[in-house]
Write a protein that holds these residues in place. Structure first.
Motif, short mmCIF file in Angstrom:
data_model
loop_
_atom_site.label_atom_id
_atom_site.label_comp_id
_atom_site.label_asym_id
_atom_site.label_seq_id
_atom_site.Cartn_x
_atom_site.Cartn_y
_atom_site.Cartn_z
N ARG A 7 40.63 35.32 47.43
CA ARG A 7 42.07 35.06 47.51
C ARG A 7 42.80 35.83 46.42
N LYS A 8 44.12 35.90 46.57
CA LYS A 8 44.95 36.49 45.53
C LYS A 8 44.96 35.53 44.33
N ALA A 9 44.83 36.08 43.15
CA ALA A 9 44.85 35.27 41.93
C ALA A 9 46.22 34.62 41.75
N LEU A 10 46.23 33.47 41.15
CA LEU A 10 47.46 32.76 40.83
C LEU A 10 47.97 33.21 39.47
N SER A 11 49.28 33.24 39.31
CA SER A 11 49.84 33.65 38.02
C SER A 11 49.36 32.73 36.90
N SER A 12 49.08 31.48 37.22
CA SER A 12 48.59 30.53 36.21
C SER A 12 47.18 30.87 35.72
N GLU A 13 46.49 31.79 36.40
CA GLU A 13 45.13 32.17 36.02
C GLU A 13 45.07 33.40 35.12
N ILE A 14 46.22 34.01 34.82
CA ILE A 14 46.22 35.28 34.09
C ILE A 14 45.56 35.17 32.71
N GLU A 15 45.74 34.08 32.02
CA GLU A 15 45.13 33.93 30.70
C GLU A 15 43.60 33.94 30.83
N TRP A 16 43.07 33.20 31.80
CA TRP A 16 41.62 33.18 32.03
C TRP A 16 41.13 34.56 32.47
N PHE A 31 50.29 40.94 36.19
CA PHE A 31 50.73 40.68 37.56
C PHE A 31 51.86 41.61 37.99
N ASP A 32 52.55 42.23 37.04
CA ASP A 32 53.68 43.11 37.37
C ASP A 32 53.26 44.34 38.17
N ILE A 33 52.07 44.86 37.91
CA ILE A 33 51.66 46.11 38.55
C ILE A 33 50.30 46.00 39.24
N GLU A 34 49.79 44.79 39.44
CA GLU A 34 48.45 44.62 39.98
C GLU A 34 48.39 43.57 41.07
N LEU A 48 35.83 38.73 40.31
CA LEU A 48 37.22 39.17 40.41
C LEU A 48 37.29 40.69 40.45
N GLY A 49 38.44 41.18 40.87
CA GLY A 49 38.70 42.61 40.93
C GLY A 49 40.19 42.82 41.11
N ARG A 50 40.63 44.08 41.07
CA ARG A 50 42.08 44.33 41.13
C ARG A 50 42.38 45.72 41.65
N VAL A 51 43.61 45.86 42.14
CA VAL A 51 44.19 47.17 42.44
C VAL A 51 45.42 47.28 41.56
N VAL A 52 45.47 48.35 40.77
CA VAL A 52 46.55 48.59 39.83
C VAL A 52 47.44 49.72 40.37
N ASP A 53 48.75 49.47 40.45
CA ASP A 53 49.68 50.54 40.81
C ASP A 53 49.81 51.49 39.64
N ILE A 54 49.58 52.78 39.91
CA ILE A 54 49.69 53.81 38.87
C ILE A 54 51.06 54.48 38.95
N ASP A 55 51.43 54.90 40.15
CA ASP A 55 52.72 55.53 40.41
C ASP A 55 52.96 55.44 41.92
#
Length: 144
Positions: A7-16, A31-34, A48-55
């Protein structure tokens, strides 16, 4: 095999999430760019894993991590599949995996940058150089 959901991570999980990434020497998340994905089995987070917007034309698949006790269950495959399903396919997707994972990432359509011969975004090129200076294992530059 255990049931694994992603699932998509919750903003409340960012610290963890960032504590986990710091503990393994990975760059922290925002969370702003990922888009961050979390895998779970039986109520336990297992990866966990992520996609980061570069440009506007480029993103990076990264931050792939499966906790040791859950490795070998196909969790990384499920995380990557989830991330690819939620990725803007009009962009190039870069990946900087450890060399021993090359075959795994090629199953998802990633190819060696030297073969693709795309212009490498500076942020990706800098990270690639940093990774190969700071990690014990060789890091590849792949693109999809």
């Amino acid at each position: 095999m255990k049931t694994i959901s992603v699932r998509k991570a919750l903003s409340s999980e960012i610290e963890w999430i960032n504590k986990t990434y710091k503990s393994i020497g990975f760059v922290t998340s925002s969370f702003d760019i990922e888009y961050i994905a979390v895998a779970e089995t039986k109520g336990l987070i297992c990866g966990l894993g992520r996609v980061v917007d570069i440009d506007p034309k480029n993103s990076e698949l990264g931050g792939m991590y499966v906790f040791e006790q859950f490795q070998g269950l196909g969790i990384a495959k499920k995380i990557i599949s989830h991330l690819l399903d939620h990725f803007n396919s009009n962009k190039k997707l870069w990946c900087l995996p450890f060399e021993h994972l090359e075959h795994f990432y090629k199953k998802f359509g990633f190819i060696d940058q030297a073969v693709a011969n795309y212009n490498i975004p500076e942020k990706i090129h800098s990270k690639y150089k940093w990774c190969n200076l700071n990690y014990d294992k060789n890091v590849l530059l792949l693109v999809k």
